[in-house]
Scaffold this motif. Structure first.
Motif, PDB file in Angstrom:
ATOM      1  N   ARG A   1       0.828  -1.216   0.000  1.00  5.15           N
ATOM      2  CA  ARG A   1       0.000   0.000   0.000  1.00  5.15           C
ATOM      3  C   ARG A   1       0.859   1.262   0.000  1.00  5.15           C
ATOM      4  NH1 ARG A   1      -5.316  -0.782   0.858  1.00  5.15           N
ATOM      5  NH2 ARG A   1      -6.011  -2.850   1.534  1.00  5.15           N
ATOM      6  N   LEU A   2       2.003   1.196   0.678  1.00  3.11           N
ATOM      7  CA  LEU A   2       2.858   2.381   0.795  1.00  3.11           C
ATOM      8  C   LEU A   2       3.706   2.621  -0.451  1.00  3.11           C
ATOM      9  CD1 LEU A   2       4.146   2.037   4.494  1.00  3.11           C
ATOM     10  CD2 LEU A   2       2.393   3.601   3.624  1.00  3.11           C
ATOM     11  N   THR A   3       4.004   1.554  -1.206  1.00  2.00           N
ATOM     12  CA  THR A   3       4.849   1.699  -2.394  1.00  2.00           C
ATOM     13  C   THR A   3       4.079   2.428  -3.487  1.00  2.00           C
ATOM     14  OG1 THR A   3       5.969  -0.386  -1.870  1.00  2.00           O
ATOM     15  CG2 THR A   3       6.265   0.490  -4.087  1.00  2.00           C
ATOM     16  N   PRO A   4       4.586   3.560  -3.960  1.00  4.65           N
ATOM     17  CA  PRO A   4       3.842   4.344  -4.951  1.00  4.65           C
ATOM     18  C   PRO A   4       4.001   3.790  -6.364  1.00  4.65           C
ATOM     19  CG  PRO A   4       5.915   5.424  -4.481  1.00  4.65           C
ATOM     20  CD  PRO A   4       5.861   4.210  -3.588  1.00  4.65           C
ATOM     21  N   ALA A   5       3.024   4.082  -7.216  1.00  2.89           N
ATOM     22  CA  ALA A   5       3.110   3.736  -8.642  1.00  2.89           C
ATOM     23  C   ALA A   5       3.602   4.975  -9.381  1.00  2.89           C
ATOM     24  CB  ALA A   5       1.755   3.287  -9.165  1.00  2.89           C
ATOM     25  N   ARG A   6       4.907   5.250  -9.285  1.00  4.86           N
ATOM     26  CA  ARG A   6       5.458   6.475  -9.862  1.00  4.86           C
ATOM     27  C   ARG A   6       5.408   6.468 -11.393  1.00  4.86           C
ATOM     28  NH1 ARG A   6       5.102  10.196  -6.133  1.00  4.86           N
ATOM     29  NH2 ARG A   6       6.204   9.687  -4.210  1.00  4.86           N
ATOM     30  N   ILE A   7       5.562   5.281 -11.980  1.00  5.08           N
ATOM     31  CA  ILE A   7       5.543   5.166 -13.443  1.00  5.08           C
ATOM     32  C   ILE A   7       4.264   4.445 -13.843  1.00  5.08           C
ATOM     33  CG2 ILE A   7       6.671   4.156 -15.454  1.00  5.08           C
ATOM     34  CD1 ILE A   7       9.314   4.460 -14.014  1.00  5.08           C
ATOM     35  N   GLU A   8       3.488   5.077 -14.692  1.00  4.40           N
ATOM     36  CA  GLU A   8       2.251   4.456 -15.158  1.00  4.40           C
ATOM     37  C   GLU A   8       2.575   3.216 -15.992  1.00  4.40           C
ATOM     38  OE1 GLU A   8      -0.879   5.284 -14.374  1.00  4.40           O
ATOM     39  OE2 GLU A   8      -0.006   6.768 -13.018  1.00  4.40           O
ATOM     40  N   PRO A   9       1.748   2.176 -15.875  1.00  8.06           N
ATOM     41  CA  PRO A   9       2.007   0.963 -16.664  1.00  8.06           C
ATOM     42  C   PRO A   9       1.753   1.207 -18.143  1.00  8.06           C
ATOM     43  CG  PRO A   9      -0.062   0.763 -15.441  1.00  8.06           C
ATOM     44  CD  PRO A   9       0.611   2.014 -14.970  1.00  8.06           C
ATOM     45  N   ARG A  10       2.829   1.346 -18.893  1.00  9.68           N
ATOM     46  CA  ARG A  10       2.735   1.569 -20.340  1.00  9.68           C
ATOM     47  C   ARG A  10       3.694   0.640 -21.046  1.00  9.68           C
ATOM     48  NH1 ARG A  10       3.192   7.912 -19.215  1.00  9.68           N
ATOM     49  NH2 ARG A  10       0.992   8.459 -19.048  1.00  9.68           N
ATOM     50  N   SER A  11       3.254   0.160 -22.195  1.00 14.54           N
ATOM     51  CA  SER A  11       4.116  -0.746 -22.964  1.00 14.54           C
ATOM     52  C   SER A  11       5.027   0.027 -23.906  1.00 14.54           C
ATOM     53  CB  SER A  11       3.261  -1.734 -23.768  1.00 14.54           C
ATOM     54  OG  SER A  11       2.391  -1.029 -24.632  1.00 14.54           O
ATOM     55  N   ASP A  12       4.730   1.304 -24.133  1.00  5.82           N
ATOM     56  CA  ASP A  12       5.515   2.122 -25.047  1.00  5.82           C
ATOM     57  C   ASP A  12       6.471   3.003 -24.253  1.00  5.82           C
ATOM     58  OD1 ASP A  12       6.375   4.231 -26.840  1.00  5.82           O
ATOM     59  OD2 ASP A  12       4.816   3.530 -28.216  1.00  5.82           O
ATOM     60  N   LEU A  13       7.770   2.813 -24.460  1.00  4.26           N
ATOM     61  CA  LEU A  13       8.765   3.578 -23.702  1.00  4.26           C
ATOM     62  C   LEU A  13       8.712   5.068 -24.015  1.00  4.26           C
ATOM     63  CD1 LEU A  13      11.858   1.188 -23.815  1.00  4.26           C
ATOM     64  CD2 LEU A  13      10.589   1.877 -21.784  1.00  4.26           C
ATOM     65  N   THR A  14       8.303   5.428 -25.228  1.00  8.09           N
ATOM     66  CA  THR A  14       8.211   6.851 -25.551  1.00  8.09           C
ATOM     67  C   THR A  14       7.109   7.513 -24.729  1.00  8.09           C
ATOM     68  OG1 THR A  14       6.718   6.425 -27.425  1.00  8.09           O
ATOM     69  CG2 THR A  14       9.074   6.523 -27.891  1.00  8.09           C
ATOM     70  N   GLU A  15       6.046   6.776 -24.410  1.00 15.51           N
ATOM     71  CA  GLU A  15       4.995   7.297 -23.537  1.00 15.51           C
ATOM     72  C   GLU A  15       5.480   7.373 -22.104  1.00 15.51           C
ATOM     73  OE1 GLU A  15       1.222   5.378 -23.785  1.00 15.51           O
ATOM     74  OE2 GLU A  15       1.267   5.252 -25.958  1.00 15.51           O
ATOM     75  N   GLU A  16       6.176   6.317 -21.672  1.00 18.62           N
ATOM     76  CA  GLU A  16       6.665   6.277 -20.294  1.00 18.62           C
ATOM     77  C   GLU A  16       7.580   7.456 -19.996  1.00 18.62           C
ATOM     78  OE1 GLU A  16       9.729   3.488 -17.843  1.00 18.62           O
ATOM     79  OE2 GLU A  16       8.096   2.434 -18.861  1.00 18.62           O
ATOM     80  N   PHE A  17       8.419   7.825 -20.952  1.00 18.31           N
ATOM     81  CA  PHE A  17       9.342   8.945 -20.760  1.00 18.31           C
ATOM     82  C   PHE A  17       8.756  10.274 -21.257  1.00 18.31           C
ATOM     83  CE2 PHE A  17      12.269   5.576 -19.961  1.00 18.31           C
ATOM     84  CZ  PHE A  17      13.321   6.133 -19.249  1.00 18.31           C
ATOM     85  N   GLU A  18       7.464  10.246 -21.602  1.00 19.25           N
ATOM     86  CA  GLU A  18       6.735  11.458 -22.010  1.00 19.25           C
ATOM     87  C   GLU A  18       7.488  12.204 -23.117  1.00 19.25           C
ATOM     88  OE1 GLU A  18       5.896  13.748 -18.493  1.00 19.25           O
ATOM     89  OE2 GLU A  18       5.224  11.972 -17.381  1.00 19.25           O
ATOM     90  N   MET A  19       7.756  11.467 -24.198  1.00 20.57           N
ATOM     91  CA  MET A  19       8.587  12.002 -25.282  1.00 20.57           C
ATOM     92  C   MET A  19       7.779  12.643 -26.409  1.00 20.57           C
ATOM     93  SD  MET A  19      11.686  11.462 -24.365  1.00 20.57           S
ATOM     94  CE  MET A  19      12.478  11.899 -25.903  1.00 20.57           C
ATOM     95  N   ALA A  20       6.449  12.692 -26.285  1.00 17.52           N
ATOM     96  CA  ALA A  20       5.612  13.152 -27.395  1.00 17.52           C
ATOM     97  C   ALA A  20       6.036  14.518 -27.927  1.00 17.52           C
ATOM     98  CB  ALA A  20       4.143  13.186 -26.965  1.00 17.52           C
ATOM     99  N   GLU A  21       6.416  15.427 -27.046  1.00 16.87           N
ATOM    100  CA  GLU A  21       6.777  16.778 -27.473  1.00 16.87           C
ATOM    101  C   GLU A  21       8.247  16.896 -27.885  1.00 16.87           C
ATOM    102  OE1 GLU A  21       5.698  19.670 -24.589  1.00 16.87           O
ATOM    103  OE2 GLU A  21       3.584  19.087 -24.537  1.00 16.87           O
ATOM    104  N   TYR A  22       8.985  15.788 -27.777  1.00 24.44           N
ATOM    105  CA  TYR A  22      10.426  15.856 -28.035  1.00 24.44           C
ATOM    106  C   TYR A  22      10.864  14.984 -29.208  1.00 24.44           C
ATOM    107  CZ  TYR A  22      10.577  18.207 -23.539  1.00 24.44           C
ATOM    108  OH  TYR A  22      10.367  19.097 -22.513  1.00 24.44           O
ATOM    109  N   LEU A  23       9.947  14.207 -29.773  1.00 23.73           N
ATOM    110  CA  LEU A  23      10.279  13.363 -30.921  1.00 23.73           C
ATOM    111  C   LEU A  23       9.479  13.813 -32.130  1.00 23.73           C
ATOM    112  CD1 LEU A  23      10.285   9.787 -29.323  1.00 23.73           C
ATOM    113  CD2 LEU A  23      12.267  11.222 -29.850  1.00 23.73           C
ATOM    114  N   THR A  24      10.138  13.931 -33.251  1.00 22.03           N
ATOM    115  CA  THR A  24       9.455  14.356 -34.465  1.00 22.03           C
ATOM    116  C   THR A  24      10.224  13.858 -35.680  1.00 22.03           C
ATOM    117  OG1 THR A  24       8.435  16.267 -35.556  1.00 22.03           O
ATOM    118  CG2 THR A  24      10.676  16.554 -34.746  1.00 22.03           C
ATOM    119  N   GLU A  25       9.597  13.983 -36.858  1.00 23.26           N
ATOM    120  CA  GLU A  25      10.263  13.629 -38.108  1.00 23.26           C
ATOM    121  C   GLU A  25      10.240  14.838 -39.044  1.00 23.26           C
ATOM    122  OE1 GLU A  25       8.496  10.156 -39.798  1.00 23.26           O
ATOM    123  OE2 GLU A  25       9.496   8.787 -38.388  1.00 23.26           O
TER     124      GLU A  25
END
Length: 618
Positions: free
Chosen positions: A222-246
């Motif tokens: 109960r005390l251990t926090p879920a700091r990282i949301e369960p995501r299968s995509d590492l770009t989502e986990e590191f919140e890279m949407a605004e930093y990756l482009t083509e």
């Protein structure tokens, strides 16, 4: 009453200075330890010179044999045993048995978080009793991260328990952790008694593990926090949407015909080129020598402001696409995007990505850096790296496989390695079992048994000869070699007796069990801010002196110190395994206090009463 002599004053000053260096870490702890050893060796000739000038009544002598005792850490049985255990652990790891076990576990646990937590604790605990617990966490971290990903669970819910459970498991046998081995050696040297046997304190370790496991599955969960949301995509986990482009190169762009390294890499923009898409082909590093052609599509890591400047200057057009992990793994059939953790003893600690020439050295690009709960995705090149930093990198599968084999890093995801020696699984496991059996039966000492096992790993080709040197965590070896003479100097100078006398004063208003508890909690607090091995060296001589003065059994007091030094739950720097999971779990410093504080208190009480029950104090 112990008189305060020049020897006590000097050794106390050295200890205080060493503590400051251990806590602040202006240099790595192993360098501090060697510095302590060198300082202790210099005291004798310097004090001789001062005595000859009449400035001291007599030279200060810390060692009976000079400089032999000062250098004894390098030939110490504890140092050699720890070295051999690293080799044995590596032999087991090279077979891939842990990865096979991980795949079986994921089939059983599914998406049930409680099952995942139970499996994590149930696997790492017993394993940590027979291979070094630090190595066990390094091996199991990718398995647990993948377990969380497949089960849609936050890795934060599993990684801190992984670290804590490895500490419980390390207390099952004398070879579970380097702290136990060192404590056994220091106890034997000071008292003249036999060193600890393989399963001397297993019953107490089992009680600690059961209580600790119950805590992690209930209150700790109960005390251990879920700091990282369960995501299968590492770009989502590191919140890279605004930093990756083509971007696509226009036909009229001034960079057409130029080499990538001159036109884009060598600019002042905060931009990393991740891959080049040309028709149906996708190219990763090294991109520098390639000549830019019209229609080339580059995948970039940059921020929006820099991108606007780049588009204005270089004649590039933005491609309206969201860059995901799948997009970054088009180059070949293997994994191209992974997290890597900067390991203790890494040559990159204190270096920056620029000064270490990371991109050129490893043919990989860093997209983001996680330091605890902090995410850094721009201006990373000149940031000094720390132990536990987690880097999101993209590279070819071969580059990632080389990083996985590099002792500077721990790759936090399972990758399909081609060099596992699965046919050697029965042999490697048999060798470790033989090492344990020979030592447990007292046929030979633990150090001899462990060294025999190391040779057997090479003789049976579980390990190749060059891999022996890569297997050893040399920072730990030098740390042990450096701090062992400090314990000898404390004892010979009278400093240990003086400190023990001060602790014994608590016996005037505390029962013997209370004094034992004082030693546990003082050692636990000390271990949470400095190296666990340094804590053992400093506290065991004091514990033995105090127990002797109180008419108690020194062995019992030494066990309390050893258990406290091997279970540092309240800070990420308290134990190497805590640092391993700090970045991948996205934890904050306070998470260790919130989850580990109550656990430290509970196990302090359990250990104190457990020592008194299994090993009577008088």
């Amino acid at each position: 009453m112990v008189a305060i002599t020049p020897s006590i004053v000097v050794i106390s000053a050295i200890i205080l200075l060493a503590l400051v260096f251990f806590v602040a870490e202006p240099v790595p702890v192993d360098v501090t330890a060697i510095g302590v050893m060198v300082t202790l060796m210099l005291v004798h000739p310097v004090s001789e010179s001062l005595a000859s000038l009449g400035m001291l009544d007599a030279p200060i002598v810390f060692f009976e044999s000079y400089p032999g005792d000062a250098l004894s850490g390098f030939a110490n049985t504890a140092t050699l045993t720890v070295l051999a255990m690293f080799i044995l652990s590596e032999g087991v790891q090279r077979t891939g048995i842990i990865q096979i076990l991980g795949a079986k576990i994921s089939e059983f646990t599914g998406d049930n978080e409680l099952k995942q937590l139970g499996a994590t604790i149930g696997v790492v605990g017993p394993i940590s009793g027979f291979i070094n617990n630090t190595a066990a966490v390094a091996i199991l971290l990718p398995m647990v991260t993948d377990l969380a990903e497949r089960g849609k669970t936050s890795p934060s819910k599993l990684l801190l328990p992984l670290s804590y459970a490895s500490m419980f498991g390390g207390m099952l046998t004398v070879i579970g952790t380097s702290t136990n081995i060192l404590a056994s050696d220091v106890y034997s040297r000071i008292t003249g008694e036999a060193a600890f046997s393989m399963f001397e304190f297993t019953a107490l370790g089992a009680v600690v593990m059961v209580v600790g496991t119950a805590y992690l599955l209930t209150v700790g969960r109960r005390l251990t926090p879920a700091r990282i949301e369960p995501r299968s995509d590492l770009t989502e986990e590191f919140e890279m949407a605004e930093y990756l482009t083509e971007v696509v190169v226009r036909a009229d762009s001034p960079v057409v015909g130029q080499q990538v390294q001159a036109a884009l890499v060598g600019t002042d923009f905060d931009v990393d080129l991740l891959q080049l898409i040309r028709g149906d082909s996708v190219f990763l590093e090294p991109l520098g020598p390639k000549e830019i052609q019209p229609g080339d599509v580059f995948t970039l890591r940059t921020d929006r402001n820099t991108l606007v400047e780049l588009l204005d200057v270089e004649g590039l057009d933005l491609v309206p696409v969201t860059v995901t992990e799948d997009e970054l793994e088009l180059a070949d059939e293997g994994q191209n995007l992974v997290e890597i953790v900067v390991a203790p003893g890494s040559s990159l600690v204190g270096e920056s990505l620029a000064s270490a020439s990371f991109r050129q050295r490893y043919n990989a690009t860093v997209l983001a850096l996680r330091r605890g709960g902090e995410l850094i995705r721009r201006r990373m090149d000149n940031l000094p790296l720390r132990v536990g930093d987690t880097l999101l990198i993209q590279g070819t599968f071969d580059s990632i496989e080389r990083l996985d084999n590099n002792r500077d890093f721990i790759v936090a995801q399972e990758i399909e390695r081609h060099d596992y020696r699965e046919s050697k699984i029965p042999i490697a496991v048999g060798i470790v079992a033989g090492v344990v059996a020979l030592a447990a039966l007292d046929f030979v000492s633990i150090v001899v048994s462990a060294l025999m096992g190391s040779l057997a790993m090479v003789a049976t080709k579980c390990l190749r000869p060059p891999e022996l040197y890569d297997a050893v965590q040399w920072d730990v070896i030098f740390l042990l070699a450096g701090v062992i003479p400090l314990g000898i100097a404390m004892e010979n100078s009278g400093a240990a007796a003086l400190l023990a006398e001060m602790v014994v004063m608590s016996g005037d208003f505390l029962p013997l069990l209370g004094v034992l508890g004082v030693f546990y909690f003082v050692t636990a607090l000390l271990t949470n801010i400095i190296s666990n091995n340094a804590s053992v060296v400093l506290m065991i001589p004091v514990a033995i002196e105090a127990a002797t003065t109180l008419g108690a059994r020194p062995f019992s007091f030494v066990l309390a110190v050893m258990f406290a030094a091997s279970t540092a739950f309240m800070t990420p720097v308290g134990y190497q395994t805590n640092l391993f999971v700090y970045g991948p779990g996205g934890y904050k410093f306070t998470d260790y206090i919130r989850v580990g504080g109550p656990l430290q208190l509970v196990l302090g009480i359990v250990t104190t009463f457990g020592v008194a029950y299994f090993f009577p104090l008088t």
